[in-house]
Design an enzyme around this catalytic site. Structure first.
Site, PDB file in Angstrom:
ATOM      1  N   ASN A 120       0.804  -1.234   0.000  1.00  0.00           N
ATOM      2  CA  ASN A 120       0.000   0.000   0.000  1.00  0.00           C
ATOM      3  C   ASN A 120       0.832   1.277   0.000  1.00  0.00           C
ATOM      4  OD1 ASN A 120      -2.637  -1.366   0.128  1.00  0.00           O
ATOM      5  ND2 ASN A 120      -1.950  -1.987   2.185  1.00  0.00           N
ATOM      6  N   TYR A 157      -0.488   9.601   6.343  1.00  0.00           N
ATOM      7  CA  TYR A 157       0.762   9.261   5.654  1.00  0.00           C
ATOM      8  C   TYR A 157       1.372  10.417   4.872  1.00  0.00           C
ATOM      9  CZ  TYR A 157      -0.790   4.588   6.916  1.00  0.00           C
ATOM     10  OH  TYR A 157      -1.213   3.484   7.624  1.00  0.00           O
ATOM     11  N   ASN A 162      10.327  -0.173   5.449  1.00  0.00           N
ATOM     12  CA  ASN A 162       8.988   0.111   5.939  1.00  0.00           C
ATOM     13  C   ASN A 162       8.137  -1.050   5.473  1.00  0.00           C
ATOM     14  OD1 ASN A 162       6.414   0.838   6.503  1.00  0.00           O
ATOM     15  ND2 ASN A 162       6.611   2.961   5.793  1.00  0.00           N
ATOM     16  N   ALA A 176       1.938  -3.010   6.541  1.00  0.00           N
ATOM     17  CA  ALA A 176       1.147  -3.844   7.454  1.00  0.00           C
ATOM     18  C   ALA A 176       1.865  -5.125   7.857  1.00  0.00           C
ATOM     19  CB  ALA A 176      -0.186  -4.191   6.800  1.00  0.00           C
ATOM     20  N   GLU A 199      14.096  -0.192  10.935  1.00  0.00           N
ATOM     21  CA  GLU A 199      12.638  -0.283  10.764  1.00  0.00           C
ATOM     22  C   GLU A 199      12.076   1.141  10.726  1.00  0.00           C
ATOM     23  OE1 GLU A 199      10.674  -2.412  13.908  1.00  0.00           O
ATOM     24  OE2 GLU A 199       8.689  -1.697  13.294  1.00  0.00           O
ATOM     25  N   HIS A 240       8.600   3.792   9.869  1.00  0.00           N
ATOM     26  CA  HIS A 240       7.166   4.006   9.625  1.00  0.00           C
ATOM     27  C   HIS A 240       6.924   5.501   9.464  1.00  0.00           C
ATOM     28  CE1 HIS A 240       6.661  -0.124  10.894  1.00  0.00           C
ATOM     29  NE2 HIS A 240       7.331   0.163  11.986  1.00  0.00           N
TER      30      HIS A 240
HETATM   31  O1  LIG Z   1       3.261   4.370   9.170  1.00  0.00           O
HETATM   32  C1  LIG Z   1       3.613   3.557   8.292  1.00  0.00           C
HETATM   33  O2  LIG Z   1       4.438   3.840   7.389  1.00  0.00           O
HETATM   34  C2  LIG Z   1       3.048   2.138   8.273  1.00  0.00           C
HETATM   35  C3  LIG Z   1       2.410   1.850   6.974  1.00  0.00           C
HETATM   36  C4  LIG Z   1       1.365   1.002   6.828  1.00  0.00           C
HETATM   37  O3  LIG Z   1       0.911   0.685   5.607  1.00  0.00           O
HETATM   38  C5  LIG Z   1       0.619   0.498   8.001  1.00  0.00           C
HETATM   39  O4  LIG Z   1       0.031  -0.796   7.764  1.00  0.00           O
HETATM   40  C6  LIG Z   1       1.466   0.478   9.242  1.00  0.00           C
HETATM   41  O5  LIG Z   1       0.700   0.142  10.379  1.00  0.00           O
HETATM   42  C7  LIG Z   1       2.141   1.851   9.438  1.00  0.00           C
END
Ligand SMILES: O=C(O)[C@@H]1C=C(O)[C@@H](O)[C@H](O)C1
Length: 151
Positions: A12, A24, A75, A78, A99, A101
């Site tokens: 995603n 995001y 990253n 999910a 890691e 996010h």
């Molecule tokens: O904050 C982010 O980059 C992460 C991105 C995702 O797609 C989520 O499933 C994670 O939970 C968080």
């Protein structure tokens, strides 16, 4: 010797820019990869960017990094919260990883509070949005320079 950093983005994240921008941000994955590539170059490293929505493809890409990648910034999307397979791949190739996010999962739904990677990561960066990527690349490049000096 030039160092190679592999940037892996999971499921995603190809939607960045229009995917829940209040969480995001508005930067696209291309914006992010372009900035991370420039940051790596400015620090004497080369960045290789990869994105997949498929767990096995991410595992395969991690395997392919053995012998030619010095550090991984990942990253996992999910898969952070579910994937023993990605954890095992990272441990299996024995390459240091960060890691990353965009959001801070600890402020979100409880199921996002669990990571299958954090206890083995050299660093965990979250909640910084797109800036987290350049911060992670800077950390990776400096981490590798320190490793070189210790040799
Ligand atoms: O904050 C982010 O980059 C992460 C991105 C995702 O797609 C989520 O499933 C994670 O939970 C968080």
């Amino acid at each position: 010797m030039g160092r190679f950093i592999l940037l892996i983005n999971g499921p995603n994240l190809n939607l960045l820019g229009t995917r829940e921008p209040h969480i995001y941000g508005h930067a696209t994955l291309n914006d992010i990869a372009t900035a991370a590539t420039a940051q790596a170059k400015s620090l004497g490293a080369t960045l290789v960017a990869f994105q997949s929505n498929h767990e096995g493809a991410i595992v395969d890409r991690i395997h392919e990094a053995r012998g030619n990648i010095d550090a991984i910034v990942i990253n996992p999307g999910a898969y952070t919260h579910t994937s023993v397979a990605i954890r095992d791949a990272l441990l299996g190739v024995d390459i240091p990883f960060i890691e990353l996010h965009l959001s801070n999962p600890h402020t979100r739904e409880p199921f996002r509070h669990v990571s299958y990677l954090s206890d083995k990561a050299a660093s965990v960066i979250c909640g910084m949005g797109a800036h987290g990527y350049t911060a992670a690349v800077e950390f990776a490049a400096n981490y590798l320079k320190i490793k070189d000096r210790k040799r």
